[in-house]
Write a protein that holds these residues in place. Sequence first.
Motif, short mmCIF file in Angstrom:
data_model
loop_
_atom_site.label_atom_id
_atom_site.label_comp_id
_atom_site.label_asym_id
_atom_site.label_seq_id
_atom_site.Cartn_x
_atom_site.Cartn_y
_atom_site.Cartn_z
N THR A 278 77.90 76.86 36.37
CA THR A 278 79.19 76.16 36.41
C THR A 278 79.02 74.67 36.62
O THR A 278 79.58 73.84 35.88
N VAL A 279 78.24 74.28 37.64
CA VAL A 279 78.09 72.86 37.96
C VAL A 279 77.23 72.14 36.93
O VAL A 279 77.30 70.91 36.81
N GLY A 280 76.43 72.88 36.17
CA GLY A 280 75.58 72.26 35.16
C GLY A 280 76.15 72.29 33.76
O GLY A 280 75.53 71.78 32.81
N LEU A 281 77.35 72.87 33.61
CA LEU A 281 77.92 73.06 32.28
C LEU A 281 78.24 71.73 31.60
O LEU A 281 78.01 71.55 30.40
N GLY A 282 78.77 70.78 32.38
CA GLY A 282 79.12 69.47 31.80
C GLY A 282 77.92 68.75 31.21
O GLY A 282 77.94 68.30 30.06
N ALA A 283 76.85 68.70 31.99
CA ALA A 283 75.63 68.03 31.52
C ALA A 283 75.02 68.76 30.33
O ALA A 283 74.50 68.14 29.40
N SER A 284 75.11 70.10 30.37
CA SER A 284 74.56 70.89 29.27
C SER A 284 75.30 70.61 27.97
O SER A 284 74.68 70.45 26.90
N LEU A 285 76.62 70.55 28.02
CA LEU A 285 77.43 70.29 26.83
C LEU A 285 77.20 68.86 26.32
O LEU A 285 77.15 68.62 25.12
N LEU A 286 77.06 67.92 27.26
CA LEU A 286 76.84 66.52 26.88
C LEU A 286 75.51 66.36 26.16
O LEU A 286 75.41 65.65 25.14
N ASN A 287 74.47 67.03 26.64
CA ASN A 287 73.14 66.91 26.07
C ASN A 287 72.98 67.69 24.76
O ASN A 287 72.02 67.47 24.02
#
Length: 234
Positions: A223-232
């Motif tokens: 959950t907390v890493g989803l934003g960075a994953s989508l951005l990358n």
Amino acid sequence: MEIDHNRQNISSDQADPSLSKGWVYFVNEKDYKTFLAKHLTDVQEKSTCSSHNAVNMADTKQSQGLAATGVGTVDCACHNFKRPNGVRDLQKGEKYINMDYLFFSTLRGMQLEMLNTSYDIACQWHKNLWARMKSFPQSHGLDYLSKVIRFFIPKFHLPTHIAKCQTIFSYNFMCFVGQTDGEAPERGWLNINPITLSTKAMGPGCHHDTLDDHFRDWNWKKTVGLGASLLNSK
């Protein structure tokens, strides 16, 4: 949908009860075992596809001295989250009745119009799924006639199936699935498999609570890493 490890027959539900009664990822222990007890004599049909051990050896897998021969899970194929009420111990391998219970349990109360279901042996498992559903409590029923429900085989597992299944159950020939590969459960075992060295020698309650904690941690990190994953990924 399976973590393949054995748990020794240590302690009991009375001596080592779980802190949770179906409140997190594991289904309710009492309800699950009561349901399975009614279907002990059910014979599972053999595979008409490739010789899948998960199907053909489900009634013969050695389980003497073991409380469980593995753990089955249901995961979100898109985001790799563990599903609530989608985890349970398996006895004598990967029987349809075990996976049916997880499937219908995790879908209770969900409002959806389309459901894409991926399973290593979907070509066999889905055949009599709705007929088997009739033996479940009404609370586990799924109004499948009013929904679009499609079955797939994960891309890595697909080549082991016969040619007909490789066409009918392929993600590559269906709309609205993007580049989903259906292998989400397999990726999750890299995180959880080291824990089984400890859980295989635990009593039932401690075993369930420990895995619930680790699955919760896995979902939180996703959950907390989803934003960075989508951005990358762009």
